[in-house]
Scaffold this motif. Structure first.
Motif, PDB file in Angstrom:
ATOM      1  N   THR A   1       6.801   7.529   2.393  1.00 50.43           N
ATOM      2  CA  THR A   1       5.774   8.549   2.581  1.00 50.43           C
ATOM      3  C   THR A   1       6.134   9.457   3.750  1.00 50.43           C
TER       4      THR A   1
ATOM      5  N   GLN B   1      -0.240   5.335 -11.997  1.00 52.15           N
ATOM      6  CA  GLN B   1       0.349   5.704 -10.721  1.00 52.15           C
ATOM      7  C   GLN B   1       0.937   4.464 -10.053  1.00 52.15           C
ATOM      8  N   GLN B   2       2.170   4.600  -9.568  1.00 50.47           N
ATOM      9  CA  GLN B   2       2.865   3.489  -8.916  1.00 50.47           C
ATOM     10  C   GLN B   2       2.676   3.551  -7.403  1.00 50.47           C
ATOM     11  N   GLN B   3       2.979   2.453  -6.730  1.00 52.18           N
ATOM     12  CA  GLN B   3       2.920   2.393  -5.273  1.00 52.18           C
ATOM     13  C   GLN B   3       4.047   3.244  -4.682  1.00 52.18           C
ATOM     14  N   CYS B   4       3.764   3.972  -3.602  1.00 51.04           N
ATOM     15  CA  CYS B   4       4.771   4.796  -2.944  1.00 51.04           C
ATOM     16  C   CYS B   4       5.820   3.922  -2.272  1.00 51.04           C
ATOM     17  N   LYS B   5       7.068   4.321  -2.383  1.00 48.72           N
ATOM     18  CA  LYS B   5       8.171   3.618  -1.733  1.00 48.72           C
ATOM     19  C   LYS B   5       8.494   4.215  -0.376  1.00 48.72           C
TER      20      LYS B   5
END
Length: 76
Positions: free
Chosen positions: A8, A2-6
């Motif tokens: 939200t 899972q990647q960091q949200c760009k």
């Protein structure tokens, strides 16, 4: 992985009792997502990429650890 949200959005997005229309658009490094049958209405999130690249594919999925059903409308 899972990647960091760009970008939200805090608030209700889906309803387990009905399908909801979403749109996604991208141009000039700006990626946007909204909840409507019409693009650019009811925008939920927007992200401006500092080093944009061509978008060739799009993936749609539920969040990690959840389930869901998706319908896609042809021609829109």
């Amino acid at each position: 992985m899972q990647q960091q949200c760009k970008a939200t959005y805090d608030g209700p997005v889906v309803n387990s009792n009905t399908y909801i229309h979403f749109w996604v658009s991208w141009a000039n490094g700006v990626i946007s997502l909204g909840r409507s049958e019409t693009v650019n209405q009811t925008k939920l999130i927007e992200f401006t990429h500092t080093n944009p690249y061509p978008v060739n594919f799009l993936a749609v999925m539920t969040g990690f650890g959840t389930t869901g059903n998706w319908k896609f409308i042809n021609g829109k």
